[in-house]
Enzyme design. Structure first.
Site, PDB file in Angstrom:
ATOM      1  N   LYS A 153       0.820  -1.214   0.000  1.00 28.42           N
ATOM      2  CA  LYS A 153       0.000   0.000   0.000  1.00 28.42           C
ATOM      3  C   LYS A 153       0.857   1.269   0.000  1.00 28.42           C
ATOM      4  O   LYS A 153       0.605   2.195  -0.760  1.00 28.42           O
ATOM      5  CB  LYS A 153      -0.944  -0.021   1.213  1.00 28.42           C
ATOM      6  CG  LYS A 153      -2.022  -1.098   1.085  1.00 28.42           C
ATOM      7  CD  LYS A 153      -2.912  -1.170   2.286  1.00 28.42           C
ATOM      8  CE  LYS A 153      -2.308  -1.846   3.483  1.00 28.42           C
ATOM      9  NZ  LYS A 153      -1.911  -3.257   3.326  1.00 28.42           N
ATOM     10  N   ASP A 173       9.936  -7.021  -4.666  1.00 27.01           N
ATOM     11  CA  ASP A 173       8.855  -7.467  -3.782  1.00 27.01           C
ATOM     12  C   ASP A 173       8.671  -8.957  -4.004  1.00 27.01           C
ATOM     13  O   ASP A 173       8.815  -9.429  -5.138  1.00 27.01           O
ATOM     14  CB  ASP A 173       7.554  -6.701  -4.097  1.00 27.01           C
ATOM     15  CG  ASP A 173       6.511  -6.854  -3.000  1.00 27.01           C
ATOM     16  OD1 ASP A 173       6.200  -8.000  -2.628  1.00 27.01           O
ATOM     17  OD2 ASP A 173       6.006  -5.830  -2.516  1.00 27.01           O
ATOM     18  N   CYS A 204       8.794  -2.705   3.036  1.00 22.34           N
ATOM     19  CA  CYS A 204       8.338  -4.075   3.312  1.00 22.34           C
ATOM     20  C   CYS A 204       8.181  -4.234   4.824  1.00 22.34           C
ATOM     21  O   CYS A 204       8.736  -3.445   5.590  1.00 22.34           O
ATOM     22  CB  CYS A 204       9.320  -5.092   2.739  1.00 22.34           C
ATOM     23  SG  CYS A 204      10.966  -4.959   3.425  1.00 22.34           S
ATOM     24  N   PRO A 205       7.439  -5.234   5.267  1.00 23.69           N
ATOM     25  CA  PRO A 205       7.265  -5.411   6.719  1.00 23.69           C
ATOM     26  C   PRO A 205       8.517  -5.996   7.357  1.00 23.69           C
ATOM     27  O   PRO A 205       9.370  -6.553   6.655  1.00 23.69           O
ATOM     28  CB  PRO A 205       6.108  -6.399   6.815  1.00 23.69           C
ATOM     29  CG  PRO A 205       6.117  -7.141   5.520  1.00 23.69           C
ATOM     30  CD  PRO A 205       6.688  -6.233   4.484  1.00 23.69           C
ATOM     31  N   THR A 231      11.171   4.268   6.262  1.00 25.57           N
ATOM     32  CA  THR A 231       9.997   4.697   7.040  1.00 25.57           C
ATOM     33  C   THR A 231       9.165   3.469   7.408  1.00 25.57           C
ATOM     34  O   THR A 231       7.992   3.594   7.741  1.00 25.57           O
ATOM     35  CB  THR A 231       9.109   5.693   6.252  1.00 25.57           C
ATOM     36  OG1 THR A 231       8.672   5.057   5.044  1.00 25.57           O
ATOM     37  CG2 THR A 231       9.837   6.975   5.926  1.00 25.57           C
ATOM     38  N   SER A 232       9.784   2.288   7.323  1.00 23.30           N
ATOM     39  CA  SER A 232       9.008   1.059   7.534  1.00 23.30           C
ATOM     40  C   SER A 232       9.170   0.526   8.958  1.00 23.30           C
ATOM     41  O   SER A 232       8.335   0.810   9.821  1.00 23.30           O
ATOM     42  CB  SER A 232       9.414   0.018   6.500  1.00 23.30           C
ATOM     43  OG  SER A 232       8.494  -1.030   6.497  1.00 23.30           O
ATOM     44  N   ARG A 233      10.222  -0.216   9.216  1.00 24.11           N
ATOM     45  CA  ARG A 233      10.520  -0.680  10.581  1.00 24.11           C
ATOM     46  C   ARG A 233      12.032  -0.634  10.753  1.00 24.11           C
ATOM     47  O   ARG A 233      12.787  -1.005   9.846  1.00 24.11           O
ATOM     48  CB  ARG A 233      10.010  -2.105  10.811  1.00 24.11           C
ATOM     49  CG  ARG A 233       8.509  -2.193  11.066  1.00 24.11           C
ATOM     50  CD  ARG A 233       8.077  -1.592  12.415  1.00 24.11           C
ATOM     51  NE  ARG A 233       6.655  -1.672  12.659  1.00 24.11           N
ATOM     52  CZ  ARG A 233       5.761  -0.747  12.328  1.00 24.11           C
ATOM     53  NH1 ARG A 233       6.147   0.358  11.708  1.00 24.11           N
ATOM     54  NH2 ARG A 233       4.489  -0.894  12.631  1.00 24.11           N
ATOM     55  N   ASP A 257      12.733   7.258   9.689  1.00 23.47           N
ATOM     56  CA  ASP A 257      11.604   7.580  10.575  1.00 23.47           C
ATOM     57  C   ASP A 257      11.474   6.497  11.637  1.00 23.47           C
ATOM     58  O   ASP A 257      10.670   6.623  12.550  1.00 23.47           O
ATOM     59  CB  ASP A 257      10.308   7.679   9.762  1.00 23.47           C
ATOM     60  CG  ASP A 257       9.135   8.124  10.626  1.00 23.47           C
ATOM     61  OD1 ASP A 257       9.263   9.175  11.292  1.00 23.47           O
ATOM     62  OD2 ASP A 257       8.107   7.415  10.673  1.00 23.47           O
ATOM     63  N   GLU A 262      14.282   1.923  18.740  1.00 22.05           N
ATOM     64  CA  GLU A 262      13.478   3.121  19.000  1.00 22.05           C
ATOM     65  C   GLU A 262      12.598   3.002  20.239  1.00 22.05           C
ATOM     66  O   GLU A 262      12.157   4.015  20.789  1.00 22.05           O
ATOM     67  CB  GLU A 262      12.603   3.467  17.782  1.00 22.05           C
ATOM     68  CG  GLU A 262      11.467   2.477  17.530  1.00 22.05           C
ATOM     69  CD  GLU A 262      10.601   2.880  16.346  1.00 22.05           C
ATOM     70  OE1 GLU A 262      11.136   3.202  15.282  1.00 22.05           O
ATOM     71  OE2 GLU A 262       9.356   2.865  16.513  1.00 22.05           O
ATOM     72  N   HIS A 294       9.380   8.322  14.272  1.00 25.17           N
ATOM     73  CA  HIS A 294       8.224   7.488  13.924  1.00 25.17           C
ATOM     74  C   HIS A 294       6.956   8.345  13.781  1.00 25.17           C
ATOM     75  O   HIS A 294       5.950   8.091  14.429  1.00 25.17           O
ATOM     76  CB  HIS A 294       8.015   6.378  14.958  1.00 25.17           C
ATOM     77  CG  HIS A 294       7.361   5.158  14.369  1.00 25.17           C
ATOM     78  ND1 HIS A 294       7.755   3.881  14.656  1.00 25.17           N
ATOM     79  CD2 HIS A 294       6.328   5.032  13.490  1.00 25.17           C
ATOM     80  CE1 HIS A 294       6.983   3.019  13.995  1.00 25.17           C
ATOM     81  NE2 HIS A 294       6.110   3.713  13.285  1.00 25.17           N
TER      82      HIS A 294
HETATM   83  P1  NAD Z   1       1.732  -3.799   2.917  1.00 29.67           P
HETATM   84  O1  NAD Z   1       1.521  -5.073   3.651  1.00 29.67           O
HETATM   85  O2  NAD Z   1       0.599  -3.226   2.133  1.00 29.67           O
HETATM   86  O3  NAD Z   1       2.975  -3.968   1.894  1.00 29.67           O
HETATM   87  C1  NAD Z   1       4.147  -4.630   2.238  1.00 29.67           C
HETATM   88  C2  NAD Z   1       4.768  -5.148   0.949  1.00 29.67           C
HETATM   89  O4  NAD Z   1       6.012  -5.770   1.292  1.00 29.67           O
HETATM   90  C3  NAD Z   1       3.906  -6.210   0.248  1.00 29.67           C
HETATM   91  O5  NAD Z   1       3.783  -5.900  -1.124  1.00 29.67           O
HETATM   92  C4  NAD Z   1       4.688  -7.505   0.457  1.00 29.67           C
HETATM   93  O6  NAD Z   1       4.552  -8.427  -0.621  1.00 29.67           O
HETATM   94  C5  NAD Z   1       6.108  -6.977   0.544  1.00 29.67           C
HETATM   95  N1  NAD Z   1       7.010  -7.896   1.205  1.00 29.67           N
HETATM   96  C6  NAD Z   1       6.751  -8.781   2.202  1.00 29.67           C
HETATM   97  N2  NAD Z   1       7.853  -9.460   2.526  1.00 29.67           N
HETATM   98  C7  NAD Z   1       8.830  -9.003   1.693  1.00 29.67           C
HETATM   99  C8  NAD Z   1      10.196  -9.351   1.528  1.00 29.67           C
HETATM  100  N3  NAD Z   1      10.766 -10.310   2.269  1.00 29.67           N
HETATM  101  N4  NAD Z   1      10.891  -8.687   0.593  1.00 29.67           N
HETATM  102  C9  NAD Z   1      10.308  -7.734  -0.174  1.00 29.67           C
HETATM  103  N5  NAD Z   1       9.029  -7.376  -0.070  1.00 29.67           N
HETATM  104  C10 NAD Z   1       8.296  -8.005   0.861  1.00 29.67           C
HETATM  105  O7  NAD Z   1       2.264  -2.781   3.988  1.00 29.67           O
HETATM  106  P2  NAD Z   1       2.180  -1.185   3.890  1.00 29.67           P
HETATM  107  O8  NAD Z   1       0.883  -0.720   4.429  1.00 29.67           O
HETATM  108  O9  NAD Z   1       2.619  -0.755   2.543  1.00 29.67           O
HETATM  109  O10 NAD Z   1       3.276  -0.764   4.974  1.00 29.67           O
HETATM  110  C11 NAD Z   1       4.647  -1.045   4.740  1.00 29.67           C
HETATM  111  C12 NAD Z   1       5.371  -0.979   6.064  1.00 29.67           C
HETATM  112  O11 NAD Z   1       5.358   0.380   6.521  1.00 29.67           O
HETATM  113  C13 NAD Z   1       4.665  -1.759   7.188  1.00 29.67           C
HETATM  114  O12 NAD Z   1       5.113  -3.071   7.223  1.00 29.67           O
HETATM  115  C14 NAD Z   1       5.037  -0.995   8.436  1.00 29.67           C
HETATM  116  O13 NAD Z   1       6.139  -1.666   9.031  1.00 29.67           O
HETATM  117  C15 NAD Z   1       5.479   0.368   7.925  1.00 29.67           C
HETATM  118  N6  NAD Z   1       4.684   1.483   8.466  1.00 29.67           N
HETATM  119  C16 NAD Z   1       5.339   2.514   9.035  1.00 29.67           C
HETATM  120  C17 NAD Z   1       4.641   3.606   9.525  1.00 29.67           C
HETATM  121  C18 NAD Z   1       5.326   4.797  10.135  1.00 29.67           C
HETATM  122  O14 NAD Z   1       4.669   5.630  10.771  1.00 29.67           O
HETATM  123  N7  NAD Z   1       6.627   4.953   9.966  1.00 29.67           N
HETATM  124  C19 NAD Z   1       3.247   3.601   9.440  1.00 29.67           C
HETATM  125  C20 NAD Z   1       2.600   2.521   8.827  1.00 29.67           C
HETATM  126  C21 NAD Z   1       3.325   1.458   8.332  1.00 29.67           C
END
Ligand code: NAD
Length: 335
Positions: A153, A173, A204-205, A231-233, A257, A262, A294
Site C-alpha cells: 500500500k 517485492d 516491506c514489513p 519509514t518502515s521498521r 523515521d 526506537e 516514527h
Molecule cells: P503492505 O503489507 O501493504 O505492503 C508490504 C509489501 O512488502 C507487500 O507488497 C509484500 O509483498 C512486501 N514484502 C513482504 N515481505 C517481503 C520481503 N521479504 N521482501 C520484499 N518485499 C516483501 O504494507 P504497507 O501498508 O505498505 O506498509 C509497509 C510498512 O510500513 C509496514 O510493514 C510498516 O512496518 C510500515 N509502516 C510505518 C509507519 C510509520 O509511521 N513509519 C506507518 C505505517 C506502516
C-alpha cells in the site's frame, strides 16, 4: 468492552474518544505495555496497543491470567506480537491494516526532498542570517533511479509520487504488484536494485526474513553516495553497518523515521536527558542524516482512520461478528 489503552498520548485520547461515542469503556494508560505494566490491564476485556508495546509471550501470559481476550493494535505492523502464543492462549489480535498509506508515503518523500536540498541545514542558516549556499548543493530528482523495496500500500503510493518527479523506478517485492508493472515499474532482484538505485526506500514489513535486510553486504552493493530511506521498521537496517557506510561515504544521505532500538527513545520527550544509545547518538552527528521519531503515520486523516477502525474492530469482537482485521487468521493463512 472495557479496554486498557496503553502508550496513550493526548492525541490518542482525543481521536479514540471521538470515534468511540461511548461504545466501549476506554481506560487510557500512559505507560508502554510490558511485563511490569501488563497488570494494569486487570479488570479489562481487551488491551489497545501501539508499535513499541511489548506483546511477547511473558506479557501475553500475564494478560491471559487477567482474562484479557483481545488485543487491538492501533497500527498496521504486528511484529511486536508473539502470534503463536496469542493463538495458544486464545487471545484475538486485531489491527488497522490500512489507515493512510498517503501519510507514510508523503513523509517518505519529505525525507527525500529534505535530504537532497538540505532544508534542515538551510533552515538554521537562514535563521542565523547566513545566506551562503556552499554545502547546500542538491540534485534533480528527475532522471534519478529510485528502488522501492516492498510495493504494498505505501510502496505503491511512493512509486506514483516518484514517477511524477520523473524518476526511473525499480522495485523488489516477493509479490510484484500488477498496477506497478503496468505503470512501468521494473521489478528486479534485491541485489540488482541495490546496485542500480540512486535512492533506495524501504516499504516491506519486518519479518524474520527481512530483519537486517540492509546489512554490511547490502551497503557494499550500493552505489557510492546512495540515498537510503527507511519509514518502515527500524530493524530492516543494521544501524551499526549504516554508521560505517556513512563514515566511508558509501551512503550519501540517510533518512530514518524508524530505528531498530526506537522503543527506548521515540514518542517521549527526552530533551533534558542524556541519550544512552551510542549508535543513535553517532547517527545524529552526521550532517547528511535526518531522523524523525516514527511520525510518518502522524496525520489527522490517519489518526481518524486508526481510531475508527480500532473501535470498529473492538465492537465486532464484542458482538462476535466477523472482523476482517484479525491478525491470527492472517497467520493461519500464511502458514
Ligand atoms: P503492505 O503489507 O501493504 O505492503 C508490504 C509489501 O512488502 C507487500 O507488497 C509484500 O509483498 C512486501 N514484502 C513482504 N515481505 C517481503 C520481503 N521479504 N521482501 C520484499 N518485499 C516483501 O504494507 P504497507 O501498508 O505498505 O506498509 C509497509 C510498512 O510500513 C509496514 O510493514 C510498516 O512496518 C510500515 N509502516 C510505518 C509507519 C510509520 O509511521 N513509519 C506507518 C505505517 C506502516
Amino acid at each position: 468492552m472495557k479496554v486498557s489503552v496503553f502508550s496513550a498520548k493526548p492525541y490518542d485520547r482525543t481521536f479514540l474518544q471521538q470515534a468511540n461515542r461511548n461504545l466501549h469503556q476506554l481506560v487510557f494508560l500512559e505507560p508502554h505495555l510490558n511485563e511490569k505494566t501488563a497488570v494494569l490491564a486487570r479488570g479489562s476485556d481487551a488491551v489497545c496497543a501501539f508499535v513499541n508495546d511489548d506483546l511477547q509471550a511473558t506479557v501475553l501470559e500475564i494478560l491471559a491470567e487477567h482474562q484479557i481476550r483481545c488485543i487491538a493494535l492501533r497500527c498496521a505492523g504486528f511484529n511486536n506480537v508473539d502470534l503463536d502464543t496469542a493463538q495458544r492462549l486464545g487471545i484475538t489480535v486485531v489491527r488497522v491494516p490500512a489507515y493512510s498509506p498517503h501519510a507514510v508515503a508523503e513523509h517518505t518523500i519529505a525525507l527525500i526532498l529534505d535530504l537532497n536540498r538540505k532544508i534542515h541545514r538551510a533552515f538554521f542558516r537562514v535563521r542565523e542570517g547566513n545566506f551562503a549556499l556552499d554545502g547546500l548543493l542538491g540534485f534533480d530528482l528527475h532522471g534519478q533511479t529510485a528502488g522501492i523495496v516492498g510495493t504494498g500500500k505505501v510502496g505503491r503510493v511512493v512509486a506514483r509520487i516518484l514517477q511524477g518527479f520523473g524518476c526511473k523506478l525499480l522495485a523488489y517485492d516477493v509479490a510484484p504488484d500488477q498496477g506497478c508493472l503496468e505503470a512501468g515499474v521494473e521489478y528486479v532482484a534485491l541485489d540488482e536494485l541495490l546496485e542500480r538505485s540512486d535512492i533506495i526506500t524501504l516499504h516491506c514489513p519486518l519479518t524474520p526474513q527481512t530483519h537486517h535486510l540492509i546489512d554490511r553486504r547490502a551497503f557494499e552493493q550500493m552505489k557510492d553516495g546512495v540515498m537510503l530511506i527507511n519509514t518502515s521498521r527500524g530493524a530492516l537496517v543494521d544501524t551499526a553497518a549504516a554508521v560505517k557506510a556513512l563514515k566511508k561515504g558509501k551512503v550519501g544521505y540517510l533518512g530514518l523515521d524508524v530505528y531498530e532500538e526506537e522503543g527506548d527513545l521515540f514518542f517521549e520527550d527526552l530533551s533534558a536527558k542524556v541519550i544512552q544509545d551510542d549508535i543513535f547518538a553517532r547517527l545524529q552527528t552526521f550532517p547528511n542524516v535526518v531522523i524523525t521519531g516514527h511520525q510518518a503515520f502522524f496525520t489527522r486523516n490517519a489518526l481518524e482512520n486508526i481510531a475508527h477502525t480500532t473501535i470498529d474492530n473492538l465492537t465486532k469482537i464484542k458482538y462476535g461478528e466477523v472482523c476482517a482485521n484479525l491478525v491470527n487468521q492472517e497467520l493461519i493463512r500464511a502458514s
